[in-house]
Scaffold this motif. Structure first.
Motif, PDB file in Angstrom:
ATOM      1  N   ARG A  93       0.824  -1.216   0.000  1.00 11.70           N
ATOM      2  CA  ARG A  93       0.000   0.000   0.000  1.00 11.70           C
ATOM      3  C   ARG A  93       0.854   1.261   0.000  1.00 11.70           C
ATOM      4  N   LEU A  94       1.938   1.254   0.780  1.00 17.54           N
ATOM      5  CA  LEU A  94       2.795   2.434   0.877  1.00 17.54           C
ATOM      6  C   LEU A  94       3.915   2.440  -0.154  1.00 17.54           C
ATOM      7  N   ARG A  95       4.008   1.365  -0.938  1.00 14.67           N
ATOM      8  CA  ARG A  95       5.042   1.235  -1.976  1.00 14.67           C
ATOM      9  C   ARG A  95       6.442   1.390  -1.390  1.00 14.67           C
ATOM     10  N   LEU A  96       6.703   0.619  -0.350  1.00 14.73           N
ATOM     11  CA  LEU A  96       8.003   0.691   0.306  1.00 14.73           C
ATOM     12  C   LEU A  96       9.033  -0.093  -0.501  1.00 14.73           C
ATOM     13  N   PRO A  97      10.221   0.478  -0.723  1.00 13.93           N
ATOM     14  CA  PRO A  97      11.254  -0.208  -1.493  1.00 13.93           C
ATOM     15  C   PRO A  97      12.135  -1.120  -0.635  1.00 13.93           C
ATOM     16  N   PHE A  98      11.701  -1.410   0.559  1.00 18.36           N
ATOM     17  CA  PHE A  98      12.449  -2.268   1.479  1.00 18.36           C
ATOM     18  C   PHE A  98      11.460  -3.191   2.185  1.00 18.36           C
ATOM     19  N   ALA A  99      11.983  -4.249   2.764  1.00 17.48           N
ATOM     20  CA  ALA A  99      11.152  -5.227   3.467  1.00 17.48           C
ATOM     21  C   ALA A  99      10.944  -4.811   4.918  1.00 17.48           C
TER      22      ALA A  99
END
Length: 163
Positions: A93-99
Motif C-alpha cells: 500500500r505504501l510502496r516501500l522499497p524495502f522489506a
C-alpha cells in the motif's frame, strides 16, 4: 553491542538473521504498529505519547531510501510486532522499497531490552532506530521524534559518521 543470533521473517518470505546482515551499515527502524484504513487502532492509542506516526515514518524512509543507500546504508528494514501478512499489505500500500521484519513474539525486547508499552491489552515496541554495522549496534536513535522527520535525521547521521 553485538547482536545475538535472531532470525525474523521478512515480507518477501525469507528469514533475516540479524547477526548476519552482511558488511556495512543496516538501518533497522523499530516502530509500534502501522494502522490500516479498514481496521481500528488499539484502544487508547491516541492518548499514548509517541504511538502515532508509524505511517509517516515509513513514508519518510521510503522517500529517503535512495539517499540512505548512497550515504552508506547497505539495507533498510522496518520491524514491528505485526505479522508478515499484515506488513506485506503495508509494504504494498505504501510502496516501500524495502522489506519489513515481523517480530510478534517481541524477541528483540528479550534479547536487547528494547522498550515497549501496552495498549488495548497488547504490548508494542516503542519507536527507536538501530544502526547495525558488521553484526554490532553502532548507534541508537531513542527517543524518535517527530517520526515523520526521522528518516532525514538518520540520513544526516549517516552522512556525518565516518564509514
Amino acid at each position: 553491542m553485538r547482536l545475538p543470533h535472531l532470525e525474523l521473517p521478512e515480507t518477501g518470505g525469507l528469514l533475516v538473521a540479524l547477526d548476519r546482515l552482511g558488511p556495512g551499515r543496516t538501518v533497522l527502524y523499530v516502530y509500534p504498529f502501522t494502522g490500516r484504513p479498514d481496521r481500528d487502532l488499539p484502544s487508547g492509542w491516541d492518548s499514548i505519547p509517541g504511538a502515532r506516526g508509524c505511517t509517516p515514518e515509513a513514508c519518510g524512509f521510503r522517500d529517503h531510501h535512495g539517499e540512505l543507500r548512497a550515504a552508506g546504508a547497505a539495507a533498510v528494514f522496518g520491524v514491528s510486532s505485526q505479522d508478515s501478512p499484515y506488513q506485506r499489505e503495508v509494504v504494498e500500500r505504501l510502496r516501500l522499497p524495502f522489506a519489513m521484519l515481523s517480530d510478534p513474539a517481541l524477541t528483540l525486547t528479550g534479547a536487547l531490552g528494547l522498550p515497549t508499552f501496552t495498549a488495548g491489552g497488547r504490548t508494542f515496541y516503542r519507536r527507536l532506530t538501530l544502526i547495525i554495522r558488521d553484526g554490532a549496534i553502532e548507534h541508537v536513535f531513542y527517543p524518535v521524534f517527530p517520526p515523520d522527520r526521522h528518516a532525514a535525521q538518520v540520513l544526516d547521521w549517516l552522512r556525518s559518521a565516518p564509514r
